[in-house]
Design an enzyme around this catalytic site. Structure first.
Site, mmCIF file in Angstrom:
data_model
loop_
_atom_site.group_PDB
_atom_site.id
_atom_site.type_symbol
_atom_site.label_atom_id
_atom_site.label_comp_id
_atom_site.label_asym_id
_atom_site.label_seq_id
_atom_site.Cartn_x
_atom_site.Cartn_y
_atom_site.Cartn_z
ATOM 1 N N ASP A 1 3.730 3.410 4.875
ATOM 2 C CA ASP A 1 3.644 3.046 3.384
ATOM 3 C C ASP A 1 2.214 2.653 3.235
ATOM 4 O O ASP A 1 1.839 1.827 2.587
ATOM 5 C CB ASP A 1 4.409 1.875 3.327
ATOM 6 C CG ASP A 1 4.806 1.555 1.706
ATOM 7 O OD1 ASP A 1 4.540 2.396 1.017
ATOM 8 O OD2 ASP A 1 4.894 0.431 1.306
ATOM 9 N N GLY B 1 7.378 -5.421 -4.317
ATOM 10 C CA GLY B 1 8.904 -5.252 -4.265
ATOM 11 C C GLY B 1 9.569 -6.005 -3.007
ATOM 12 O O GLY B 1 10.443 -6.458 -3.072
#
Lengths: 236, 647
Positions: B512, B401
């Site tokens: 994350d 991403g």
């Protein structure tokens, strides 16, 4: 010392010697009395009394008019470096001979008061005499041999006896009257008992003497010196 | 492995050295004691012996004079004894002898002689039947007849040697009636007595010959015949060695009458000492034996744990990682053993990991999951494209991403790097500077289990981030092959926890954490990538590059789901999810939609890992479940605790 003649007589009375005056029993036809009795000497052992046979008994301070003693001749032999007998009782004034049965020389002497004597050295077969003129105890020694000792009791009366082995004694034909009964023993010393005796009485006297602490003391030689100083007992 | 007393390099083993040292010390002490005792006893010989002989002679001489003094006393007493003098004057031998015999017993003298005033013998206690000889001229009698006492050694007419004390026999003045001589015969008995006083053996010689008396020393005298001279030679008598010294004997009137020989047996005198020496030797030997035995036992006891550890180490060094590290006594050795055990565990883990990774690579079908391939080398040499004039781009390692990751060569530092080129192009200057700020913070993390961030580079198109190049694969790629062996999974989990710990220590959270962010190199070292990126990138939820429903939200903590403040404990939650997947092969929560998934993060209790993986150790299960607590306060307070719970 302890066996010496005591001048203090009260001591002996205090000792409780006692006399039993028994009434004369049977015959009044006999004029003489009898003084008899028993001497007991306490020895070092309480159970066994010491041998009393060395004791002598005599009568003293007799009433005036009593028959005087008769002097006699007696003998003490020196044999195997001993005096035999060791105890002798003699009437005053008697002569005592000291025959030497040993192979060696002896020198018999006494330093006892008026009876002192010195018989000098003499050998086998010789016999020298001493006359004992004063009543009392005479100690007899050898100037060479310290161990040689004899006692002669010079009796002032004619009435004396040696105590028998069992302790009994008897003086027959004793006079009547008031007088003293005396006993002497090397261990027990001197004891005296005043008695009054009838003409034909038989008097029983009992003496108990204390010999339990007796030790024969060393004596001096005829020059008044101790034997030990000249012997080498102190050899080290 | 190392049988015998030496190690592999031929050196003595520690236990042997210890035992040798201890027994050596004990033996040295014992030997020193014996040596000292020996020296002292040995000194008693030699000159000391000569002095001892002289002393003995002095004592013997003193004893002789003492006896003479006694004889003088006895003779003097008899010489001044009136009854005795009377006997002598009478000349009666029988009486004199009789008297003297009594004195003999009392005085302890051996005999007496008595003469008359002319010096003619009257009595001799030792020869009672002796004839009347004239002794007036003899050494002791002549002075005594003159009135003078005298004493000393005298050789009698028959040759006998006697101690004599003569005294005149007197009374009062000076008239001498005769003489007396007290005698002690210097015979065997007297020699023995003197020897007893002097602590020596004594032999007496008359001048010119041997003393007639003396039976017990017959052998000695034979041996000593030639020794009547001064000096102290050694002489052997009946097998015994004597030190001997002879001294002259002076008689009455200063005449030499013989010699006295003092003998001392050093052996006999030293017997007690020799016994002590022997005893010392025995005790010493015994002490050494006991000491050796005790040393061996003690050394073994001390060094056995060390030896055990050494053996274990050697086995492990030889590759046997399953070797059991023995328990040690509760001391430094146990600490050492513990440290060693954990080192072995790490080694084993690494080895397991390598084995596993190797098997993964071998068994891979299709393209290898390796992120790094040797193609990179070729790519770089091609020098196809260069970014910012510095990074030679290689093959794409992956894309996500946030951007695409290339393998690259950083010319500036001459190093192979991973270069992440961000897709996002931000025009927001504030946001850009915050991103740079975050990356700079992340650069501070230098941990073995964290991918090192090198630099942030501004590009025309946005940002590029240069990072440590990890030649391996991502954990996500690995997980696609199914659940890992527990040992390998645990090793990876602990490394992740360690990486988090290192980052958290710098105050940096990841937020994350997911399998895709964990890289594994060929040796099984796990490294967490992309620290510091999540926050700045912000709201990455749902932003999955390939449109996967299950993107990062799978690993998202409840507080992040709710948009509440996240902290290090959020990383612990995410780690819990990763670990769940690591051990069980699937994440704890699965859902059709992101919303459902997030709901589950918020509300649903995770399944028990052991229900999916029954062979999982309970400790690991409870560690995972604790990391997955909804309430951050109930989780591990730190990544360190998490790591420890996984041990």
């Amino acid at each position: 010392m302890s066996a010496g003649v005591r001048s203090d007589r009260r001591r002996f009375r205090a000792w409780g010697a006692f006399a039993l005056a028994a009434a004369a029993s049977a015959s009044t036809t006999l004029p003489a009395a009898t003084v008899r009795g028993r001497v007991t000497i306490q020895g070092a052992s309480e159970r066994r009394p010491a041998d009393p046979s060395g004791a002598v008994v005599y009568l003293d301070n007799l009433p005036a008019g009593t028959a005087p003693p008769t002097a006699g001749r007696f003998t003490i032999e020196t044999k195997s470096k001993r005096f035999t007998p060791q105890v002798l009782v003699v009437p005053v004034g008697s002569r005592v001979a000291f025959p030497n049965s040993d192979a060696i020389l002896h020198n018999v002497f006494s330093a006892s008061g008026g009876n002192a004597f010195d018989l000098g050295l003499y050998g086998k077969g010789d016999a020298k005499e001493a006359v004992l003129r004063e009543p009392g105890l005479v100690r007899v020694y050898c100037n060479v041999h310290e161990k040689m000792v004899a006692f002669v009791v010079v009796c002032p009366s004619r009435y004396f006896a040696r105590v028998r082995d069992d302790g009994s004694f008897e003086i027959p034909d004793a006079p009547a009257g008031r007088y003293d009964v005396k006993v002497w023993d090397e261990r027990g010393g001197m004891q005296s008992s005043s008695v009054e005796v009838g003409a034909s009485d038989t008097l029983d006297v009992a003496f108990v003497m204390d010999g339990s602490r007796y030790v024969r003391a060393p004596h001096l030689d005829k020059n008044g010196k101790p034997y030990s100083a000249r012997a080498s007992t102190e050899y080290e | 492995m190392t049988a015998g007393r030496t190690d592999r390099k031929g050196r003595l083993k520690l236990a042997t050295r210890l035992a040798l040292m201890m027994s050596g010390l004990t033996a040295a002490a014992a030997l020193a004691g014996i040596a000292v005792a020996w020296t002292i006893t040995s000194r008693l010989e030699g000159p000391e012996l000569n002095r001892a002989l002289d002393r003995s002679h002095e004592v013997a001489d003193l004893a002789l004079h003492r006896r003479l003094g006694n004889l003088e006393l006895v003779a003097g007493l008899l010489g001044h004894d009136p009854p005795f003098r009377a006997y002598v004057t009478e000349g009666d031998a029988a009486s004199i002898l009789d008297n003297l015999k009594e004195r003999l017993a009392l005085s302890g003298c051996d005999g007496f002689l008595v003469t008359d005033r002319a010096g003619v013998l009257l009595a001799d206690t030792r020869r009672p039947g002796a004839g009347a000889s004239d002794l007036s001229a003899s050494d002791p009698i002549a002075p005594a007849l003159g009135g003078r006492a005298i004493s000393g050694l005298w050789r009698e007419p028959d040759g006998s040697l006697v101690l004599a004390a003569a005294s005149p026999i007197v009374q009062g003045g000076t008239d001498v009636a005769g003489t007396i001589v007290a005698l002690d015969v210097l015979d065997d008995a007297l020699a023995t007595e003197l020897g007893g006083a002097a602590g020596a053996e004594i032999a007496v010689f008359t001048e010119g010959g041997r003393l007639p008396q003396g039976a017990s020393f017959a052998a000695a005298l034979t041996a000593l015949d030639g020794m009547a001279t001064p000096g102290a030679p050694r002489v052997a008598i009946a097998g015994e060695s004597f030190a001997a010294r002879s001294y002259p004997l002076e008689g009455l009137g200063g005449k030499p009458v013989g010699r006295i020989v003092i003998l001392r047996s050093p052996d006999r005198e030293l017997t007690a000492l020799r016994r002590i020496q022997t005893a010392l030797l025995w005790v010493g030997a015994l002490a050494v034996m006991v000491a050796v035995a005790a040393s061996v036992v003690l050394a073994r006891r001390i060094t056995r744990p060390v030896a055990d550890l050494v053996r274990a180490t050697e086995r492990i060094a030889a590759g046997d990682l399953d070797a059991v590290v023995p328990a040690a006594p509760d001391d430094e050795l146990e600490t050492l053993a513990d440290a060693f055990r954990s080192m072995v565990a790490v080694l084993k883990e690494k080895a397991d990991m390598e084995v596993y990774l190797a098997s993964v690579v071998r068994g891979a079908s299709g393209p290898a999951p390796s992120l790094g391939s040797t193609d990179g080398q070729a790519t770089m040499t091609q020098g196809a494209e260069t970014l910012a004039g510095r990074f030679e781009l290689g093959p794409v390692l992956g894309s996500g991403g946030m951007g695409t990751v290339y393998q690259a060569f950083d010319r500036a530092v001459g190093e192979r790097v991973a270069l992440k080129v961000m897709n996002t192009r931000t025009s927001d200057a504030a946001k850009a500077s915050r991103f740079v700020q975050e990356v700079r913070l992340a650069r501070r993390i230098t941990h073995r289990n964290v991918v090192r961030t090198h630099d942030v580079v501004a590009l025309d198109t946005g940002w590029a981030l240069s990072m440590e190049f990890v030649d391996g694969m991502s954990l996500a790629a690995l997980l696609r092959r199914g659940p890992l062996p527990i040992a390998a999974a645990a090793g990876i989990a602990r490394q992740i926890a360690a990486g988090l710990e290192g980052a958290h220590a710098q105050g940096i959270v990841h937020l994350d954490l997911k399998p895709g962010n964990v890289l594994l190199d060929a040796r099984g070292v796990a490294k967490i990538a992309d620290f510091g990126l999540a926050q700045t990138q912000g709201g990455v939820a749902g932003e999955t590059s390939r449109g996967k429903v299950m993107g990062t939200p799978v690993y998202m903590s409840p507080e992040q789901v709710e948009g509440r403040a996240a902290d290090a404990r959020s990383d612990i939650y995410s780690a819990g999810v990763v670990f769940f997947e690591l051990f069980c092969g699937v994440p704890p929560f699965d859902a059709e939609s992101v919303a459902q998934l997030l709901e589950k993060h918020l509300r649903e209790k995770p399944p028990r890992p052991r229900s999916l993986r029954p062979d999982l150790p309970e400790a690991i299960e409870s560690a995972i479940l604790r990391a997955l607590e909804k309430d951050p306060a109930l989780r591990f307070a730190s990544a360190r605790e998490l790591g420890e719970a996984l041990r």
